[in-house]
Design a protein around this motif. Structure first.
Motif, PDB file in Angstrom:
ATOM      1  N   GLY A  17       0.869 -11.096  13.860  1.00 32.32           N
ATOM      2  CA  GLY A  17       1.946 -10.112  14.357  1.00 32.32           C
ATOM      3  C   GLY A  17       3.305 -10.404  13.694  1.00 32.32           C
ATOM      4  N   ILE A  18       3.238 -11.661  12.954  1.00 33.24           N
ATOM      5  CA  ILE A  18       4.421 -11.906  12.086  1.00 33.24           C
ATOM      6  C   ILE A  18       4.091 -11.691  10.755  1.00 33.24           C
ATOM      7  N   GLY A  19       5.143 -10.766  10.129  1.00 31.95           N
ATOM      8  CA  GLY A  19       4.991 -10.689   8.776  1.00 31.95           C
ATOM      9  C   GLY A  19       3.637  -9.541   8.180  1.00 31.95           C
ATOM     10  N   MET A  20       3.199  -9.112   9.475  1.00 33.77           N
ATOM     11  CA  MET A  20       1.880  -8.148   9.150  1.00 33.77           C
ATOM     12  C   MET A  20       2.160  -6.966  10.202  1.00 33.77           C
ATOM     13  N   PRO A  21       1.077  -6.131  10.033  1.00 35.26           N
ATOM     14  CA  PRO A  21       1.114  -5.181  11.017  1.00 35.26           C
ATOM     15  C   PRO A  21       0.298  -5.207  12.331  1.00 35.26           C
ATOM     16  N   ARG A  22       0.777  -4.808  13.557  1.00 34.71           N
ATOM     17  CA  ARG A  22      -0.083  -5.171  14.764  1.00 34.71           C
ATOM     18  C   ARG A  22      -0.963  -3.980  15.281  1.00 34.71           C
ATOM     19  N   PRO A  23      -2.197  -4.142  15.436  1.00 28.98           N
ATOM     20  CA  PRO A  23      -3.007  -3.147  15.941  1.00 28.98           C
ATOM     21  C   PRO A  23      -2.464  -2.221  16.964  1.00 28.98           C
ATOM     22  N   GLY A  24      -2.421  -0.991  16.627  1.00 32.39           N
ATOM     23  CA  GLY A  24      -1.786   0.233  17.541  1.00 32.39           C
ATOM     24  C   GLY A  24      -0.480   0.188  17.359  1.00 32.39           C
ATOM     25  N   GLU A  25       0.267  -0.456  16.314  1.00 27.11           N
ATOM     26  CA  GLU A  25       1.673  -0.511  16.395  1.00 27.11           C
ATOM     27  C   GLU A  25       2.190   1.001  15.702  1.00 27.11           C
ATOM     28  N   ILE A  26       3.254   1.674  16.555  1.00 26.73           N
ATOM     29  CA  ILE A  26       3.711   2.842  16.021  1.00 26.73           C
ATOM     30  C   ILE A  26       5.154   2.984  15.625  1.00 26.73           C
ATOM     31  N   THR A  27       5.619   1.567  15.830  1.00 25.31           N
ATOM     32  CA  THR A  27       7.167   1.435  15.414  1.00 25.31           C
ATOM     33  C   THR A  27       7.173   0.462  13.944  1.00 25.31           C
ATOM     34  N   LEU A  28       8.402   0.203  13.760  1.00 26.51           N
ATOM     35  CA  LEU A  28       8.604  -0.569  12.624  1.00 26.51           C
ATOM     36  C   LEU A  28       8.067  -2.062  12.965  1.00 26.51           C
ATOM     37  N   GLN A  29       7.851  -2.810  11.903  1.00 25.27           N
ATOM     38  CA  GLN A  29       7.379  -4.126  12.096  1.00 25.27           C
ATOM     39  C   GLN A  29       8.606  -4.873  12.332  1.00 25.27           C
ATOM     40  N   GLU A  30       8.322  -5.855  13.183  1.00 20.35           N
ATOM     41  CA  GLU A  30       9.324  -7.060  13.494  1.00 20.35           C
ATOM     42  C   GLU A  30      10.100  -7.558  12.019  1.00 20.35           C
ATOM     43  N   GLN A  31      11.510  -7.534  12.187  1.00 15.16           N
ATOM     44  CA  GLN A  31      12.111  -7.974  10.921  1.00 15.16           C
ATOM     45  C   GLN A  31      12.685  -9.273  10.935  1.00 15.16           C
ATOM     46  N   PHE A  32      12.535  -9.657   9.818  1.00 16.90           N
ATOM     47  CA  PHE A  32      13.077 -11.214   9.482  1.00 16.90           C
ATOM     48  C   PHE A  32      14.082 -11.379   8.527  1.00 16.90           C
ATOM     49  N   SER A  33      14.925 -10.483   8.232  1.00 11.92           N
ATOM     50  CA  SER A  33      15.804 -10.327   7.455  1.00 11.92           C
ATOM     51  C   SER A  33      17.060  -9.689   8.010  1.00 11.92           C
ATOM     52  N   PRO A  34      18.377 -10.305   7.429  1.00 15.66           N
ATOM     53  CA  PRO A  34      19.688  -9.588   8.086  1.00 15.66           C
ATOM     54  C   PRO A  34      19.470  -7.772   8.101  1.00 15.66           C
ATOM     55  N   THR A  35      19.182  -7.454   6.834  1.00 12.62           N
ATOM     56  CA  THR A  35      19.354  -5.959   6.553  1.00 12.62           C
ATOM     57  C   THR A  35      18.089  -5.474   7.361  1.00 12.62           C
ATOM     58  N   GLY A  36      16.952  -6.032   7.527  1.00 12.61           N
ATOM     59  CA  GLY A  36      15.905  -5.424   8.357  1.00 12.61           C
ATOM     60  C   GLY A  36      16.255  -5.498   9.716  1.00 12.61           C
ATOM     61  N   HIS A  37      17.068  -6.287  10.360  1.00  8.87           N
ATOM     62  CA  HIS A  37      17.684  -6.087  11.889  1.00  8.87           C
ATOM     63  C   HIS A  37      18.679  -5.014  11.770  1.00  8.87           C
ATOM     64  N   THR A  38      19.606  -4.929  10.746  1.00 10.81           N
ATOM     65  CA  THR A  38      20.169  -3.691  10.728  1.00 10.81           C
ATOM     66  C   THR A  38      19.420  -2.441  10.696  1.00 10.81           C
ATOM     67  N   ALA A  39      18.737  -2.360   9.797  1.00 11.28           N
ATOM     68  CA  ALA A  39      17.796  -1.157   9.744  1.00 11.28           C
ATOM     69  C   ALA A  39      17.122  -0.585  10.937  1.00 11.28           C
ATOM     70  N   ARG A  40      16.408  -1.543  11.767  1.00  7.86           N
ATOM     71  CA  ARG A  40      15.609  -1.373  12.670  1.00  7.86           C
ATOM     72  C   ARG A  40      16.687  -0.891  13.960  1.00  7.86           C
ATOM     73  N   TRP A  41      17.554  -1.629  13.978  1.00  2.25           N
ATOM     74  CA  TRP A  41      18.575  -1.367  15.099  1.00  2.25           C
ATOM     75  C   TRP A  41      18.999   0.397  14.946  1.00  2.25           C
ATOM     76  N   LEU A  42      19.315   0.385  13.455  1.00  2.00           N
ATOM     77  CA  LEU A  42      19.682   2.056  13.093  1.00  2.00           C
ATOM     78  C   LEU A  42      18.582   2.905  13.658  1.00  2.00           C
ATOM     79  N   HIS A  43      17.380   2.481  13.351  1.00  2.00           N
ATOM     80  CA  HIS A  43      16.136   3.330  13.604  1.00  2.00           C
ATOM     81  C   HIS A  43      16.107   3.600  15.111  1.00  2.00           C
ATOM     82  N   ASP A  44      15.850   2.192  15.650  1.00  2.00           N
ATOM     83  CA  ASP A  44      15.293   2.262  17.356  1.00  2.00           C
ATOM     84  C   ASP A  44      16.631   2.684  18.138  1.00  2.00           C
ATOM     85  N   VAL A  45      17.696   2.392  18.067  1.00  2.00           N
ATOM     86  CA  VAL A  45      18.719   2.409  18.940  1.00  2.00           C
ATOM     87  C   VAL A  45      19.543   3.574  18.726  1.00  2.00           C
TER      88      VAL A  45
END
Length: 333
Positions: free
Chosen positions: A69-97
């Motif tokens: 579940g960390i650094g790889m897709p989860r079974p049945g996941e329909i959203t973006l993967q959990e992010q582990f970089s500053p730009t990833g957090h911003t991008a996921r917030w922009l997408h989800d929120v």
């Protein structure tokens, strides 16, 4: 008569004295040879110890186990993967929120508006159609509201774009990534580590290692966690794409062109990705596996590969290697 007796005595004792001196010389040479032979092993041991100390190699850190579940897709996941970089957090917030709620609200509003129009203005309920051609309030609303929505989206989007293409700092760890048909090559120019290649693990070996099939590779791209990283990405034959979703990293590898990607990994772990550009028959079989180590372990890995620490002289890098344990003293007989 006396002279004759003296001469005879000298002639009689001459061979014996010659033999004694020859024996003494042989004894002295034997002692000298023994001393030389005794000194030779010590000198040889010293000479052998010097290359051994020079060629002493630091042991590489143990291969890190991935976490499901960390650094790889989860079974049945329909959203973006959990992010582990500053730009990833911003991008996921922009997408989800921001984007998903706006998209949902607009879609539902348009659907309800269409249903209302279909019911309210159908022929049977409205036999005489309206002749209205202008409505100032509605025209202002459908112009101003979309502009406000676009501005709300544009401000964080432009900031995210600027962060994604921000130049790397001078102390960033630089890795040259080359896409081949169909595997990846990694080189560390600042650390003096020549290129090595990474191929997909067969299914049996991936399962034995506890890694996901089609994502695991035999040799990983080793990077430090918490340090800025600069990837110089190119292709050797056709266009590839270096993509790791959980780090918000995706960049085309174009032959004859050097593209740059800068990011920082926040947490040690194993992060998987794949080539994201159709590049031939085995496009689906050139995975990316990044092993993010704590900084101290990354330095240990660099030394284990025969490289030098960034910003340090070769002598200082060699001194950073742990010294070989001293030999135990010989027991006295």
């Amino acid at each position: 008569m006396v002279k004759s007796l003296v001469l005879a005595g000298l002639l009689a004792f001459a061979p014996a004295s010659a033999l004694n001196s020859q024996a003494l010389a042989q004894d002295n040479s034997a002692v000298a040879a023994a001393a030389d032979n005794a000194a030779a092993p010590a000198e040889s041991a010293g000479n052998a110890a010097a290359p051994a100390a020079e060629t002493a190699k630091v042991a590489a850190p143990a291969r890190m186990k991935p976490t499901e579940g960390i650094g790889m897709p989860r079974p049945g996941e329909i959203t973006l993967q959990e992010q582990f970089s500053p730009t990833g957090h911003t991008a996921r917030w922009l997408h989800d929120v921001l984007l998903l709620p706006l998209i949902t609200i607009i879609s539902v509003f348009v659907l309800l508006l269409m249903l209302y129009v279909m019911v309210r203005f159908r022929r049977s309920a409205n036999p005489v159609p309206s002749k209205t051609s202008h409505n100032a309030l509605i025209e202002v609303l459908w112009t101003v509201v979309p502009v406000i929505i676009l501005l709300v989206i544009a401000v964080p989007s432009i900031g995210l774009l600027a962060d994604q293409y921000k130049p790397a700092p001078k102390d960033a760890v630089t890795v040259k990534v080359t896409g081949y048909q169909w595997y990846w090559g990694y080189e560390y120019p600042d650390n003096g580590i020549p290129e090595f290649v990474s191929n997909m693990l067969p299914k049996e070996k991936a399962e034995a290692n506890g890694e996901p099939y089609l994502l695991a590779s035999d040799t990983r791209l080793v990077l430090p966690a918490g340090r800025p990283i600069k990837l110089i990405i190119t292709g050797a034959d056709v266009i590839h794409a270096f993509a790791v979703p959980s780090l918000w990293v995706k960049m085309d590898a174009v032959p004859g062109r050097l593209n740059e990607k800068t990011f920082t990994i926040e947490k040690p772990g194993v992060y998987y990705g794949q080539c994201s550009e159709l590049c031939g028959a085995r496009h689906a079989f050139m995975p990316i596996a990044i092993e993010a180590l704590p900084p101290a372990q990354f330095d240990q890995w660099v030394l284990s590969q025969g490289g030098k620490l960034q910003g340090a002289a070769p002598a200082a890098s060699a001194a950073a290697a742990p010294a070989a344990p001293a030999a135990a003293p010989a027991e006295k007989l």
